[in-house]
Enzyme design. Structure first.
Site, short mmCIF file in Angstrom:
data_model
loop_
_atom_site.label_atom_id
_atom_site.label_comp_id
_atom_site.label_asym_id
_atom_site.label_seq_id
_atom_site.Cartn_x
_atom_site.Cartn_y
_atom_site.Cartn_z
N LYS A 167 -80.37 -7.65 2.53
CA LYS A 167 -79.20 -6.79 1.67
C LYS A 167 -80.80 -5.50 1.69
O LYS A 167 -81.70 -5.71 1.76
CB LYS A 167 -80.02 -7.75 0.36
CG LYS A 167 -78.92 -7.38 -0.93
CD LYS A 167 -78.89 -8.29 -1.30
CE LYS A 167 -78.64 -7.42 -3.09
NZ LYS A 167 -78.32 -8.41 -4.65
N SER B 178 -77.65 -13.29 -8.76
CA SER B 178 -76.65 -11.96 -7.08
C SER B 178 -77.07 -13.21 -5.42
O SER B 178 -76.09 -12.62 -4.85
CB SER B 178 -77.57 -11.67 -7.19
OG SER B 178 -76.97 -10.73 -8.18
N SER C 123 -75.02 -9.85 -7.16
CA SER C 123 -75.00 -8.75 -6.08
C SER C 123 -75.10 -8.84 -4.54
O SER C 123 -75.32 -7.68 -3.86
CB SER C 123 -76.37 -8.08 -6.85
OG SER C 123 -77.41 -8.58 -6.41
#
Length: 448
Positions: A80, A180, A156
């Site tokens: 990420k 997330s 997220s």
């Protein structure tokens, strides 16, 4: 190629050792999936095919000479874009971070993946600074759901979830400050684990403080356990990280759940859950009963802690943006600016009051787990909704926490919690079951 792309890491490693498959072939398959599907879902913000293939060839040679390295040698993975990764920009979904600078450090998770021989494919999308439960940003636009690209992938860590679901690398590492990892895992139909706080070292420290966790995202529980074995290795740069627990999370999967005391809360006592989600979750709970667990329907007995969460989260947003000028803020996500401005207005006494409420919740859950080994809930009360929105159309609420009530309580308490797939709606959208354990019981959550 497509079939190779969907093999879990555990199977890839077996085939590598038996010389039936090459890391180069697996990497080429993942890159082909990226070429085919990334334009549709926007999961990757950066792909480094040249470096990935070079790493795959190095891995292939290690297997040829009998000198494989670590637990993930030759397994394609993504990271990420909140984690520093040597040689690649870390832009955090933001237009205000200059990509033209030296990027010489690996965050702990990137360092561990590299040390264990993983083939790093690229970086996945995030909302700006990972601030909300969907994945869209001024820098990259929105990330679509792999089952229907017009729907949200969640966030997220939505880019990571979409990548894993579409065979664009079997492993990814995400962050979880309020859900997330678990939100997109549930909406995309993969496995995502938020470990106990400190189990996976973080550096640099998150602006959101001790709400922030890092965790594995994969297509199978065995892959998540394998990845946690790697990510949980110590790193001196995180002074809050836990000492090694000397558990092999993969080996511990064989322990079974017979006799475990399991609480099932269909709604935490205050959440409205979509009927198809309820049905899929209840069916999954019956499997626990069939496997010998002692399941009791009961609520954990706390009210919605969203106000305490917001004080922590909004204060973290203010912290993240404190050095940016008004001119730069004009380039940022307006929602992030709104919560940061609110967070900057909290007094010390208001913050400490929220810390006190957080402590009370953590103590309450500690006592709850003296009676129950595990808590089962829906991971999400609804399936994926229209992409590009923070909340579903028609919602009276403005913020993402209004539709993620099952996840953020356990960031406040720092307990391990996972989302695992448990079915689909009639529209073909995934449903996730959340499994929550007592603090430090990461292995038990994975085993369940």
């Amino acid at each position: 190629m497509r079939e190779i792309a969907f093999l879990p890491a555990t199977e890839l490693l077996k085939l590598y050792r038996e010389r039936e498959l090459s890391p180069v072939e697996a990497t080429e398959a993942a890159l082909r999936q990226i070429e085919l599907y990334n334009p549709r879902v926007n999961a990757y913000v950066l792909v480094d095919a040249e470096q990935a293939l070079a790493q795959a060839r190095e891995s292939e040679e290690r297997y040829r000479t009998g000198k494989s390295r670590g637990r993930l040698d030759g397994v394609p993975a993504s990271i990420k874009d909140l984690f520093l990764t040597r040689g690649w920009p870390t832009l955090r979904g933001s237009r205000v971070i200059d990509p033209d600078q030296e990027w010489q450090e690996d965050a702990p998770v990137a360092a561990r993946l590299r040390e264990h021989g993983s083939v790093l494919l690229g970086k996945t999308t995030t909302p700006e600074y990972g601030w909300k439960g969907v994945t869209d940003s001024p820098l990259t636009g929105f990330t679509g759901n792999p089952w229907n690209p017009t729907r949200t992938a969640g966030g997220s860590s939505g880019g990571s979830a979409a990548a894993v679901a579409l065979g664009m690398g079997p492993l990814s590492v995400g962050t979880d400050g309020g859900g997330s990892v678990r939100i997109p895992a549930a909406l995309c139909g993969i496995v995502g684990l938020k470990p106990t706080y400190g189990r996976v070292p973080l550096w640099p420290a998150s602006p959101f403080g001790t709400l922030a966790h890092a965790g594995p995202m994969a297509s199978t529980v065995a892959d998540a356990a394998l990845m946690l074995n790697v990510l949980a290795e110590p790193d001196v740069r995180d002074w809050t990280s836990l000492p090694p627990d000397h558990v092999d999370y993969v080996d511990d999967l064989e322990g079974g759940i017979e006799g475990l005391r399991v609480a099932f809360s269909p709604d935490l006592g205050y959440v409205s859950v979509q009927p198809e989600v309820q049905e899929a979750v209840r069916a999954a709970v019956r499997v626990f009963e069939d496997m010998g667990a002692k399941v009791e329907q009961t609520d954990p007995g706390f009210g919605d802690p969203v106000e305490a969460f917001n004080v922590h989260w909004y204060s973290g947003a203010a912290n993240a943006l404190r050095a940016y000028s008004e001119k730069l803020r004009e380039m940022m996500d307006p929602g992030l600016i709104e919560i940061a401005d609110e967070g900057a207005e909290y007094s010390v006494s208001e913050y400490l009051e929220a810390v006190g409420r957080r402590s009370e919740l953590a103590i309450h859950m500690g006592r709850f787990h003296a009676e129950y080994d595990l808590l089962l809930t829906p991971a999400m009360p609804i399936p994926a909704f229209e992409a590009g929105r923070e909340v579903p159309a028609g919602s009276p609420h403005r913020r993402w926490t209004s539709w993620t009530p099952f996840t953020y309580p356990f960031n406040l308490t720092q307990q391990p919690a996972a989302s695992v797939p448990c079915g689909f709606t009639s529209a073909g959208l995934p449903v996730g079951l959340q499994i929550v354990g007592a603090k430090y019981e990461d292995a038990l959550v994975l085993r369940a």
